[in-house]
Design an enzyme around this catalytic site. Structure first.
Site, PDB file in Angstrom:
ATOM      1  N   LYS A   1      -3.773  -5.707 -51.150  1.00 51.28           N
ATOM      2  CA  LYS A   1      -2.949  -6.884 -50.897  1.00 51.28           C
ATOM      3  C   LYS A   1      -3.747  -8.153 -51.174  1.00 51.28           C
ATOM      4  CE  LYS A   1      -0.209  -8.757 -47.014  1.00 51.28           C
ATOM      5  NZ  LYS A   1       0.196  -8.464 -45.621  1.00 51.28           N
TER       6      LYS A   1
ATOM      7  N   SER B   1       4.814  -8.052 -44.565  1.00 51.99           N
ATOM      8  CA  SER B   1       4.369  -8.869 -45.683  1.00 51.99           C
ATOM      9  C   SER B   1       3.591  -8.079 -46.734  1.00 51.99           C
ATOM     10  CB  SER B   1       3.487 -10.010 -45.157  1.00 51.99           C
ATOM     11  OG  SER B   1       2.326  -9.516 -44.527  1.00 51.99           O
TER      12      SER B   1
ATOM     13  N   SER C   1       3.417  -5.734 -40.598  1.00 52.79           N
ATOM     14  CA  SER C   1       3.439  -5.974 -42.041  1.00 52.79           C
ATOM     15  C   SER C   1       3.006  -4.802 -42.898  1.00 52.79           C
ATOM     16  CB  SER C   1       2.574  -7.196 -42.377  1.00 52.79           C
ATOM     17  OG  SER C   1       3.196  -8.373 -41.931  1.00 52.79           O
TER      18      SER C   1
END
Length: 516
Positions: free
Chosen positions: A101, A175, A199
Site C-alpha cells: 500500500k 482504505s 482498512s
C-alpha cells in the site's frame, strides 16, 4: 525506473512486452505456491514478475489497483532473484511478486498516501518493506488508497477510482482497496495493507479475501514509532489463510524505535494446526458511535451461516456481545491527530480534500497532550471491560461490515459529517479493535445478491449511488474473527479450519480480473 500513475484509470502502467505464457496459471494462485515453484525450478522469478506486470497493464484501465508501478526495478530484482535461486539460495519469498500500500516507504519511490502533489522519493524502506525484501520478495508496485487512508472506499482526485474486480460499479473497500483489488484480480498472490479502523478487514470482506489485522506492534510501523497514535497497523491481504500467515510471518518483528513490542507468536504453523474445540460468541451489536445502525439482511444471513458451520465443526457458538462502553471517545482524538500529522507532511496542502482539511483541524483541537493522555489512559479500563467476554469465550464472531460493497461514488460530494455518518453506518464493527490493539481476521462469508438504486448503502450516500447494478448481481461479504491480545495463532487456526470447510479460494471474479 518506475511508472507513477497520476490519474489512474486512463493511464496504462509501463510493462515489458515479453510473452508471459511461460508462467503457468497455477503458479499465480497462491503466495506459497509461487515460492514453492520458484524453489523447485518450475518457473522463474522473471516470468512471474513479467506476468504480474502484464496483468497490471491489462487491468489498470478498469481495476486501477496501482498508484505506482516499479516495472524496470522489479524486473531487475527478479533477474537477481533468479541468479540467487540458481546458486542454491532459499528464502521464504525469494522471487515472488507482491505489492504494498502507498502508505509504506519503498526506497527510491514517493509515498503519497492517496494525496495529490509532488512527493519526493524516500531514501530508505520502511521496516515492514525491509523485512519483505529480506524474505526475497519483489515489490512490483504501490497500491492505491484514499487520501490518508480515511475512508472505506478507494477513490480520490489523485488517481481516480479503484474498482472491485467482482463488479466495476462497486468499490473494493478501503482504505487498503488497491492492495485488495490487486490480490482479488490475481495480479499478485498477496499484498500488504494497513488497518486503522478496518482498512485491511473491510476490503478483504468486499473482495472475497482473507485480511489480518495483527496485534499492535506485531509488524513494525517504523519510520513511525507508532502510526496514527497507535490505532493503525500493517497487515496482509491474501486469498488463503496460509498465505496471509506466511506474509505476516515474514514481515513481523520489531525495530529498536518501535513504541509497541508484543511478545513473539508463531503464526505460520498455526495455519496447519487444529484450533481445538472453541467457545465462540456471535455478536451483531456494534459499539455506540452516535449514528443509526442497520445490518443488511443478506450480510446477517451469511454471518449466521458461518456461525452454523463453526458449530458443525464442533465449536460451541452462542450469542453474546462485548461490553464496549464509551470506546469511541478514545478513537476520534487519536485518528484525527494522525490525520493532522500526515497532512502537515503533504507538499501541497491546498490540494487536500476539504474533508481531510476538516479532520486535520479537528486533530489540531484534539491532538493536545491532555486529550491524548486521557485517550491513552482509557485503554486499560476498556481492555478490561471488553475483555470480560474472553472469560466466557475464546473468539468473538461479527460481520466485517454491515452492508455489501458500496457503489463507486457513494461517498462523493458529502460533507465531513455526512461522510463519517455513512462510513460508520456501513462499517461499524472494526474500529474498536484498533483502539484495543488486539488482532482480528476477516474471512469470506459468501456472496449477497444486490441490485437496484442505492442497494446496501447508508441513507446519506444513496443520492451518489449512480446507475443500477444488474438485479441479482453477487458481491462478496465477510465475517470477522476477533480475539484478545496476542491471539493471532488461535484466530489463524480457526480461520484455516473454516477455510478447509468453505474453500472460498476456489471462487474467482470474472474476466478481466481473473488471471488465467
Amino acid at each position: 525506473m518506475t511508472g507513477f500513475i497520476p490519474h489512474g484509470p486512463g493511464d496504462r502502467a509501463r510493462t515489458p512486452s515479453n510473452d508471459t505464457s511461460a508462467a503457468p496459471a497455477t503458479h499465480a494462485r497462491t503466495l506459497a505456491g509461487q515460492a514453492r515453484a520458484l524453489a523447485e525450478g518450475e518457473v522463474s522469478a522473471q516470468a512471474l514478475v513479467e506476468r504480474a506486470l502484464a496483468h497490471i497493464a491489462r487491468t489498470q484501465p478498469t481495476v486501477n489497483a496501482f498508484r505506482l508501478v516499479r516495472a524496470e526495478a522489479a524486473l531487475a530484482e527478479a533477474r537477481a532473484a533468479d541468479l540467487r535461486l540458481a546458486a542454491g539460495e532459499r528464502l521464504p519469498l525469494l522471487g515472488v511478486p507482491v505489492a504494498v500500500k502507498d502508505d509504506m516507504d519503498v526506497a527510491g519511490e514517493p509515498t503519497a498516501f492517496g494525496c495529490r502533489g509532488d512527493f519526493p522519493p524516500k531514501s530508505a524502506d520502511s521496516e515492514a518493506v525491509r523485512r519483505l525484501r529480506a524474505a526475497g520478495a519483489v515489490i512490483v508496485g504501490k497500491t492505491n488508497t484514499p487520501e490518508l487512508g480515511q475512508w472505506p472506499h478507494t477513490e480520490g482526485a489523485a488517481f481516480g477510482e479503484t474498482r472491485n474486480p467482482w463488479s466495476a460499479e462497486h468499490t473494493p473497500g478501503g482504505s487498503s482497496g488497491g492492495s485488495a483489488a490487486a490480490v482479488a484480480a490475481g495480479i499478485v498472490p498477496a499484498a500488504l495493507g494497513s488497518d486503522g479502523a478496518g482498512s485491511v478487514r473491510i476490503p478483504a470482506a468486499w473482495t472475497n479475501l482473507v485480511g489480518v489485522k495483527p496485534q499492535r506492534g506485531r509488524i513494525s510501523t517504523w519510520p513511525e514509532p507508532e502510526s496514527f497514535r497507535g490505532i493503525t497497523c500493517f497487515g496482509p491481504l491474501a486469498r488463503t489463510v496460509a498465505d496471509a500467515a506466511l506474509l505476516l510471518h515474514v514481515v513481523s518483528g520489531r525495530h529498536p524505535g518501535d513504541r509497541h513490542i508484543p511478545p513473539a507468536v508463531d503464526v505460520r504453523s498455526a495455519a496447519t494446526r487444529d484450533p481445538g474445540r472453541l467457545r465462540i460468541a456471535l455478536s451483531f451489536r456494534p459499539a455506540f458511535a452516535a449514528v443509526r445502525h442497520r445490518l443488511d439482511p443478506g450480510v446477517r444471513a451469511r454471518v449466521l451461516r458461518i456461525a452454523e458451520r463453526l458449530a458443525a465443526l464442533g465449536h460451541e457458538v452462542a450469542e453474546a456481545d462485548p461490553r464496549y462502553g464509551p470506546i469511541g471517545l478514545t478513537f476520534v482524538p487519536r485518528s484525527t491527530a494522525g490525520v493532522r500529522e500526515w497532512a502537515e507532511r503533504v507538499p501541497q496542502a491546498r490540494l487536500l480534500d476539504p474533508r481531510t482539511r476538516a479532520n486535520a483541524r479537528n486533530g489540531l483541537l484534539l491532538g493536545g497532550g491532555g486529550v491524548q493522555r486521557l485517550a491513552r489512559a482509557a485503554e486499560d479500563p476498556l481492555r478490561r471491560r471488553v475483555g470480560e467476554i474472553f472469560r466466557r469465550f475464546d473468539v468473538v464472531l461479527t460481520p466485517t461490515t454491515a452492508v455489501p460493497p458500496l457503489r463507486i461514488g457513494a461517498l462523493s460530494g458529502l460533507g465531513s459529517w455526512r461522510t463519517d455518518e455513512a462510513m460508520i453506518t456501513a462499517c461499524p464493527y472494526n474500529w474498536p479493535w484498533n483502539v484495543l490493539g488486539w488482532p482480528g481476521v476477516s474471512v469470506p462469508a459468501g456472496f449477497v445478491a444486490v441490485g437496484g438504486e442505492g442497494e446496501g448503502l447508508p441513507v446519506g450516500a444513496r443520492l451518489s449511488a449512480g446507475a443500477q447494478s444488474p438485479v441479482g448481481a453477487q458481491l462478496p461479504v465477510g465475517a470477522q474473527l476477533l480475539g484478545p491480545a496476542d491471539s493471532e495463532p488461535l484466530l489463524i487456526s480457526l480461520a484455516a479450519q473454516l477455510e478447509a470447510d468453505q474453500r472460498w479460494y476456489e471462487r474467482w471474479p470474472p474476466e478481466p480480473g481473473r488471471q488465467g
